[in-house]
Scaffold this active site. Structure first.
Site, PDB file in Angstrom:
ATOM      1  N   CYS A 266       0.743  -1.337  -0.143  1.00  0.00           N
ATOM      2  CA  CYS A 266      -0.022   0.118   0.006  1.00  0.00           C
ATOM      3  C   CYS A 266       0.860   1.257  -0.064  1.00  0.00           C
ATOM      4  O   CYS A 266       2.053   1.383   0.469  1.00  0.00           O
ATOM      5  CB  CYS A 266      -0.708   0.038   1.323  1.00  0.00           C
ATOM      6  SG  CYS A 266      -1.834  -1.046   1.376  1.00  0.00           S
TER       7      CYS A 266
ATOM      8  N   ASN B 157      -0.228   0.882   5.643  1.00  0.00           N
ATOM      9  CA  ASN B 157       0.749   0.195   4.677  1.00  0.00           C
ATOM     10  C   ASN B 157       1.570  -0.713   5.705  1.00  0.00           C
ATOM     11  O   ASN B 157       2.262  -0.291   6.664  1.00  0.00           O
ATOM     12  CB  ASN B 157       1.759   1.244   3.925  1.00  0.00           C
ATOM     13  CG  ASN B 157       2.757   0.544   3.237  1.00  0.00           C
ATOM     14  OD1 ASN B 157       3.954   1.096   3.013  1.00  0.00           O
ATOM     15  ND2 ASN B 157       2.562  -0.621   2.874  1.00  0.00           N
ATOM     16  N   GLY B 158       1.644  -1.886   5.327  1.00  0.00           N
ATOM     17  CA  GLY B 158       2.230  -3.112   6.208  1.00  0.00           C
ATOM     18  C   GLY B 158       1.632  -4.288   6.271  1.00  0.00           C
ATOM     19  O   GLY B 158       0.808  -4.590   5.246  1.00  0.00           O
TER      20      GLY B 158
ATOM     21  N   GLY C 230       0.340   0.510  -4.714  1.00  0.00           N
ATOM     22  CA  GLY C 230      -0.696  -0.395  -4.914  1.00  0.00           C
ATOM     23  C   GLY C 230      -1.820  -0.022  -5.928  1.00  0.00           C
ATOM     24  O   GLY C 230      -1.870   1.179  -6.004  1.00  0.00           O
TER      25      GLY C 230
ATOM     26  N   CYS D  90      12.948  -1.938   5.408  1.00  0.00           N
ATOM     27  CA  CYS D  90      13.082  -2.873   4.384  1.00  0.00           C
ATOM     28  C   CYS D  90      13.867  -2.714   3.427  1.00  0.00           C
ATOM     29  O   CYS D  90      13.973  -1.534   2.575  1.00  0.00           O
ATOM     30  CB  CYS D  90      11.481  -3.192   4.027  1.00  0.00           C
ATOM     31  SG  CYS D  90      11.319  -4.089   2.313  1.00  0.00           S
TER      32      CYS D  90
ATOM     33  N   ASP E 129      16.066  -6.303 -11.038  1.00  0.00           N
ATOM     34  CA  ASP E 129      16.281  -6.097  -9.774  1.00  0.00           C
ATOM     35  C   ASP E 129      16.224  -7.365  -8.753  1.00  0.00           C
ATOM     36  O   ASP E 129      16.771  -7.436  -7.777  1.00  0.00           O
ATOM     37  CB  ASP E 129      15.251  -4.827  -9.150  1.00  0.00           C
ATOM     38  CG  ASP E 129      14.020  -5.289  -9.428  1.00  0.00           C
ATOM     39  OD1 ASP E 129      13.330  -6.148  -8.879  1.00  0.00           O
ATOM     40  OD2 ASP E 129      13.444  -4.890 -10.953  1.00  0.00           O
TER      41      ASP E 129
ATOM     42  N   TYR F 164      13.531  -2.497  -4.969  1.00  0.00           N
ATOM     43  CA  TYR F 164      12.505  -2.386  -6.073  1.00  0.00           C
ATOM     44  C   TYR F 164      11.508  -1.621  -5.878  1.00  0.00           C
ATOM     45  O   TYR F 164      10.869  -0.895  -6.666  1.00  0.00           O
ATOM     46  CB  TYR F 164      12.217  -3.873  -6.394  1.00  0.00           C
ATOM     47  CG  TYR F 164      10.781  -4.026  -6.910  1.00  0.00           C
ATOM     48  CD1 TYR F 164      10.657  -3.850  -8.215  1.00  0.00           C
ATOM     49  CD2 TYR F 164       9.658  -4.414  -6.163  1.00  0.00           C
ATOM     50  CE1 TYR F 164       9.430  -4.062  -9.050  1.00  0.00           C
ATOM     51  CE2 TYR F 164       8.480  -4.725  -6.839  1.00  0.00           C
ATOM     52  CZ  TYR F 164       8.333  -4.443  -8.268  1.00  0.00           C
ATOM     53  OH  TYR F 164       7.183  -4.492  -8.792  1.00  0.00           O
TER      54      TYR F 164
HETATM   55  S1  SF4 Z   1      13.437  -6.791   3.573  1.00  0.00           S
HETATM   56 FE1  SF4 Z   1      12.239  -8.510   2.975  1.00  0.00          FE
HETATM   57  S2  SF4 Z   1      11.365  -9.547   4.594  1.00  0.00           S
HETATM   58 FE2  SF4 Z   1      12.054  -7.616   5.128  1.00  0.00          FE
HETATM   59  S3  SF4 Z   1      10.465  -6.222   5.068  1.00  0.00           S
HETATM   60 FE3  SF4 Z   1      11.368  -6.020   3.135  1.00  0.00          FE
HETATM   61  S4  SF4 Z   1      10.594  -7.661   1.785  1.00  0.00           S
HETATM   62 FE4  SF4 Z   1      10.049  -8.109   3.817  1.00  0.00          FE
END
Ligand code: SF4
Length: 487
Positions: free
Chosen positions: A21, A122-123, A48, A263, A373, A269
């Site tokens: 999202c 978002n999450g 999204g 993340c 990627d 990406y």
């Molecule tokens: S690094 Fe990978 S496991 Fe960690 S939040 Fe991002 S997509 Fe998810």
């Protein structure tokens, strides 16, 4: 999403992790907040594409409009015009929990003891079932808000928890009491009739920034959304922070200590290349990933091409570092969104060509490095290699600017299950064979992390490393339960 491999290319052209999202919020008296939110969501569309929604408040009542589809498909002037007020919350959604249907579109709307709450998330929470049990304890079977209307998302559960918070004196107090009980990734933008709120989980998995307008304040998933509406970047919302915005301006309170684990896939990406996260430009990170890839996996070749658009910055980096000329070898149809039209049999056979088409005059007879990627299931790369061979490529050397994705994400990215991840069952040589390339090289985890300039200790890399910032139980997931490990 369809299970048929080829159909997936057409309906879900990315064949890679989809972000869940994008969220946006604005507090700006005198501004057309619905239109600002529309353009903010437009800038966040990549996060999204299944549904879009905007809620506004004039201080007395909240109005909302949401529907399935892209921002430009959901809204026109007739929808935006009635959304009056000085506060707005907006959302674009890709489903990771809950089905892709109207009831699950956001913002969610629900009554609370203090007024109405409209909320975008978002999450992905990893203790939704436990929270749902708490909602039933607090509210009984008489569910209000989106849960009562048939929604099945973790977001609806958060809204219901706020709705059942009659042991608090205000929405702010209720949020401070409830947020510490949420486990997993949550970037929230929500409002009641008079105040805008923004919160980020203690790990800060997903980005969230604060921006300034001449007449107010904006919060958004990415800095690019601030640029597009003419807001200036102020700062990131801190992990574990609740921000409250009203006439007095933004006020910050903490609901948890920060233990940052951003993340890393946002850099690889997910985020727009023109976004900055934790002070680091996403495009610069991707470019450096390409350079590192060229150092780690050099090859004799005639041209470097990208899988557009997400592979482009890394492909340019690979070309710069290797000295091999960069060329545009694939043309992307920029207008392929999510389509609900079933493709014909002929189109299924065409595979990814709805999205990508090779430039035969660039490719024919050449030894090609093609930079992408990530590889998740491998379907796109297999079809891509076949397409490039049919266009006359002499050699195809695939280079990937992230390490093999071996583990599922429970924090907001809809990767395949572990069994569907090509790298969880095959080694690099076997993947190379499976996709039909001459050679295949993945960047090392160290190379990827260094390219972000963020210390490894402040990043989540679980889908590559299996090291989850929050303990998870894969066996529970296989049994249809929440991944959260009981304490
Ligand atoms: S690094 Fe990978 S496991 Fe960690 S939040 Fe991002 S997509 Fe998810």
């Amino acid at each position: 999403m369809q299970n048929d491999g080829r159909l997936t290319h057409v309906l879900d052209p990315e064949d890679k992790g989809q972000d869940e999202c994008g969220v946006f919020g604005v507090w700006a008296p005198g501004e057309d907040v619905a239109s600002l939110t529309y353009f903010g969501l437009y800038a966040l569309q990549h996060r999204g594409q299944e549904s879009a929604g905007i809620a506004t408040s004039n201080g007395k009542q909240i109005l909302i409009y949401k529907d399935m589809g892209l921002v430009s498909q959901v809204f026109n002037e007739d929808h935006l015009h009635p959304l009056t007020g000085h506060i707005a919350v907006g959302h674009v959604r890709y489903a990771t929990t809950g089905k892709s249907h109207w009831q699950n579109a956001q913002p969610t709307l629900g009554p609370t003891p203090f007024g109405t709450v409209a909320l975008g998330h978002n999450g992905n929470l990893i203790n939704t079932q436990a929270l749902m049990a708490k909602v039933r304890d607090d509210a009984g079977e008489d569910l209000t808000g989106e849960l009562g209307r048939g929604s099945s998302t973790d977001t609806a559960v958060i809204t219901a928890l706020l709705g059942a918070a009659d042991n608090y004196d205000s929405l702010e107090e209720a949020a401070l009491g409830i947020l510490p009980a949420l486990k997993g990734a949550f970037t929230l933008v929500f409002m009641d009739e008079g105040t805008l709120y923004a919160a980020r989980d203690p790990y800060g998995f997903r980005p969230l920034v604060l921006g300034r307008l001449s007449a107010g304040w904006v919060v958004a998933s990415e800095t690019a959304a601030l640029d597009i509406i003419g807001a200036t970047f102020v700062r990131e919302i801190e992990p574990g922070e609740l921000l409250i915005i009203n006439e007095a301006g933004p006020r910050s309170v903490r609901f948890a200590d920060a233990t940052p684990k951003g993340c890393i896939f946002e850099y690889v990406y997910l985020a727009r290349p023109d976004t900055k996260i934790a002070g680091r430009g996403v495009n610069a990170s991707r470019n450096e990933m390409g350079r590192a890839l060229a150092r780690e996996h050099p090859v004799d070749a005639d041209i470097v091409i990208a899988t557009p658009d997400s592979g482009t910055p890394a492909a340019i980096g690979y070309a710069q570092e290797s000295g091999i000329p960069y060329a545009q070898g694939l043309v992307k149809n920029a207008y392929v969104g999510r389509t609900f039209i079933q493709p014909t049999q002929t189109m299924r056979q065409l595979g990814i060509r709805l999205k990508l088409n090779p430039m035969r005059e660039v490719i024919e007879g050449k030894r090609i490095v093609v930079v992408d990627d990530s590889i998740v299931r491998g379907n796109t790369q297999r079809a891509l290699v076949r397409m490039l061979r049919e266009a006359g490529a002499a050699e195809i050397h695939v280079r990937i600017s992230s390490p093999p994705v071996e583990w599922p994400c429970y924090f907001g990215i809809d990767f395949a299950t572990r069994a569907e991840l090509i790298a969880s069952g095959l080694n690099v040589d076997e993947i190379c064979q499976s996709i039909g390339a001459d050679t295949l090289g993945f960047i090392s985890p160290e190379g990827m992390i260094a390219a972000t300039t963020i210390p490894e200790s402040k990043l989540c890399t679980a889908c590559f490393s299996g090291k989850y910032p929050i303990p998870v139980d894969h066996a529970k997931v296989a049994a249809g339960l929440d991944p959260a490990v009981e304490e």
